[in-house]
Scaffold this motif. Sequence first.
Motif, PDB file in Angstrom:
ATOM      1  N   ASP A 231       0.827  -1.210   0.000  1.00 17.35           N
ATOM      2  CA  ASP A 231       0.000   0.000   0.000  1.00 17.35           C
ATOM      3  C   ASP A 231       0.861   1.260   0.000  1.00 17.35           C
ATOM      4  OD1 ASP A 231      -2.504  -1.040  -0.217  1.00 17.35           O
ATOM      5  OD2 ASP A 231      -3.014  -0.914   1.915  1.00 17.35           O
ATOM      6  N   GLU A 235       0.836   4.236  -2.798  1.00 11.73           N
ATOM      7  CA  GLU A 235       0.714   5.672  -2.486  1.00 11.73           C
ATOM      8  C   GLU A 235       1.821   6.479  -3.158  1.00 11.73           C
ATOM      9  OE1 GLU A 235       0.332   8.596   1.438  1.00 11.73           O
ATOM     10  OE2 GLU A 235       0.623   6.437   1.673  1.00 11.73           O
ATOM     11  N   GLU A 239       0.742   9.315  -5.895  1.00  9.51           N
ATOM     12  CA  GLU A 239       1.076  10.705  -5.581  1.00  9.51           C
ATOM     13  C   GLU A 239       2.019  11.305  -6.622  1.00  9.51           C
ATOM     14  OE1 GLU A 239       2.558  11.273  -1.662  1.00  9.51           O
ATOM     15  OE2 GLU A 239       0.608  10.889  -0.690  1.00  9.51           O
ATOM     16  N   ALA A 253     -10.297  14.365 -10.991  1.00  5.28           N
ATOM     17  CA  ALA A 253     -11.692  13.973 -10.801  1.00  5.28           C
ATOM     18  C   ALA A 253     -12.453  14.020 -12.123  1.00  5.28           C
ATOM     19  CB  ALA A 253     -12.360  14.887  -9.780  1.00  5.28           C
ATOM     20  N   ARG A 281      -7.682   1.765  -5.439  1.00  6.87           N
ATOM     21  CA  ARG A 281      -8.425   2.460  -4.390  1.00  6.87           C
ATOM     22  C   ARG A 281      -8.085   3.941  -4.363  1.00  6.87           C
ATOM     23  NH1 ARG A 281      -7.035  -2.201  -1.562  1.00  6.87           N
ATOM     24  NH2 ARG A 281      -5.318  -1.144  -0.482  1.00  6.87           N
ATOM     25  N   ARG A 282      -6.813   4.268  -4.460  1.00  7.95           N
ATOM     26  CA  ARG A 282      -6.403   5.671  -4.381  1.00  7.95           C
ATOM     27  C   ARG A 282      -6.867   6.479  -5.591  1.00  7.95           C
ATOM     28  NH1 ARG A 282      -3.401   2.817  -1.164  1.00  7.95           N
ATOM     29  NH2 ARG A 282      -2.460   3.773   0.697  1.00  7.95           N
ATOM     30  N   GLU A 284      -9.533   5.787  -7.408  1.00  7.34           N
ATOM     31  CA  GLU A 284     -10.993   5.940  -7.262  1.00  7.34           C
ATOM     32  C   GLU A 284     -11.331   7.013  -6.232  1.00  7.34           C
ATOM     33  OE1 GLU A 284     -12.016   1.933  -6.384  1.00  7.34           O
ATOM     34  OE2 GLU A 284     -11.757   1.271  -8.479  1.00  7.34           O
ATOM     35  N   GLU A 285     -10.557   7.077  -5.156  1.00  6.22           N
ATOM     36  CA  GLU A 285     -10.773   8.130  -4.152  1.00  6.22           C
ATOM     37  C   GLU A 285     -10.523   9.511  -4.739  1.00  6.22           C
ATOM     38  OE1 GLU A 285      -8.096   7.000  -1.076  1.00  6.22           O
ATOM     39  OE2 GLU A 285      -9.344   5.328  -0.353  1.00  6.22           O
ATOM     40  N   ALA A 286      -9.646   9.598  -5.734  1.00  8.56           N
ATOM     41  CA  ALA A 286      -9.362  10.880  -6.388  1.00  8.56           C
ATOM     42  C   ALA A 286     -10.378  11.206  -7.473  1.00  8.56           C
ATOM     43  CB  ALA A 286      -7.958  10.860  -6.986  1.00  8.56           C
ATOM     44  N   GLY A 287     -11.356  10.329  -7.681  1.00  8.30           N
ATOM     45  CA  GLY A 287     -12.386  10.566  -8.679  1.00  8.30           C
ATOM     46  C   GLY A 287     -12.022  10.119 -10.082  1.00  8.30           C
ATOM     47  N   GLU A 289     -11.725   7.471 -13.124  1.00 13.86           N
ATOM     48  CA  GLU A 289     -12.383   6.256 -13.605  1.00 13.86           C
ATOM     49  C   GLU A 289     -11.377   5.434 -14.393  1.00 13.86           C
ATOM     50  OE1 GLU A 289     -16.229   4.794 -16.269  1.00 13.86           O
ATOM     51  OE2 GLU A 289     -15.980   6.926 -15.734  1.00 13.86           O
TER      52      GLU A 289
END
Length: 579
Positions: A231, A235, A239, A253, A281-282, A284-287, A289
């Motif tokens: 994980d 990240e 980033e 996004a 996951r990261r 998707e969290e940032a919007g 697709e």
Amino acid sequence: MTRLFNEPAAFADELVAGFVAANRGRVRAVHGGVARATRSEPGTVALVVGGGSGHYPAFGGLVGAGLAHGAAMGNLFASPSTQQVLSVARAAEHGGGVLLSYGNYAGDVLNFDAAEAQLIAEGIPTRTVRVTDDISSASVAEKHRRRGIAGDLVVFKVAGAAAEAGYELDEVVRVATLANERTRSFGVAFTGCTLPGAAEPLFTVPEGRMALGLGIHGEPGIGETDIPTADGLAEIFVEALLGELPDGVDAPAGQRVVVVLNGLGSVKYEELYVVYGGIARRLEEAGVEIVEPEVGEFCTSFDMAGASLTLVWLDEELETLWAAPADAPGYRKGSVPPREAVEADPEPQTSSEAVMAPASEGSRRAAARVTAALDATAAVIDAHVDELGRIDAVAGDGDHGIGMQRGATAAAVAARDAHDAGAGAGTVLVRAADAWSDRAGGTSGALWGVMLRALGTRIGDEVAPDAATLALGAREALDGIRAYGKAEVGDKTMVDAIVPFVEVLETRVAAGDELADAWDAASAAATEAAAATAELLPRMGRARPHAERSLGTPDAGAHSFGLVVTAAAAALSRKDTVR
């Protein structure tokens, strides 16, 4: 380490032979690489890709329907030669022009650009798109200097699909350029890679540490950190890449993105999938697709333990082309209808079969000296091949020794064959030039080909060359190197050794010295200048991003030039050479 090989210098040739044998329905062998074994629609664009061997499935594994039409495959971690690129492009072209695409490395640029110019001169429309996806290799302001890594797959896939769809050459170039502009990659490594026959890896990473921003040729990274969890690596990847959005993408996004998680050789698929879960996951969290992601090995580096993440910021056209079917040995997507096989290419004429230019008796005697000098060159490179690789690996990719070995050996064989067939000194040098550049590939292969050809052209076959003619030929060789490679004194390249060699040779010959004495003095000047490059910072080539690492180590090309001219001195100083 790489455990299974026969003769290290033959590894690249043998891997191509085995690759073709295993994939005869998709690829066929051509001089310098592979081309599709199936017919393409007449009048469509041919995509020709390439680079050094050691990165499978890049580059030969990406030849097939919906992808590339041919791949020029150079020596290990070394660019293909100009002759190899030309051969593959001619075999792949079928009436719609050629797009050359490859990672942005100095040797590839030299050789592909030379091939492009030749193809255009032959009446074949040809364009180039260089892949520059690695964000760690240069700043945004200098993104044209960035190298290509796993983003190669993206650009090749988009260009190949466009060609398959019938796009004209300018349009294929447009979408390939757009794909490159919309692609960003970042890589890490836990260990270095080891070339076949080498006792040590090209670079090492301290135990428990991870190198950031490595290159696929083993170029050292830009920093280190403790090895994170899966994980934690996800990240770092996300980033880094969300921190630099392409032009036209204001925020992540709402954007549709292709994700390519690439293993570099020793990181297993299971590990990659664990990392990918964190990446998904990261994003998707940032919007973001995610569209048709890929996890696996797409651009490797022998046994390097590492991985890279690539993001492709899509528009509607790029998404359609990415999703199009493809069927290549190393990459498949969707379903491609069966294709008709092409006939095998005839064997090309070899140098020994070519017509030999008439030569004077004096020129043939000089050819014996030239042949002996090239034998001495091959011997001295054999003796120092490991040292040259070690020097080159300090801030580069470690391929200089094996490339010089292949080139010098091929040049010596070609020279001997030409001499035995009655060639004069000029023809012997020109044949050696072609053999060196063709077999060595890479930057050094191209430059040694330029030098030997310039010298051979000046000497000719009509008379025995005198010292003044040799000095003039050396000056023209230097001019060719400067025009071809664009380097100058102080850039920490072989030019730093060539310039003093030529200047001293000219001065001593003009003063009336015998050739042997003038050459000895020039060789000493070249050797001294090569040693002095240890105190320079590189301003060109793969070593440039890691300039500080090379302080205290001479430039490999300058050092090998000093070795060669010193070894050649004994043969050139003899009144007669008996073989």
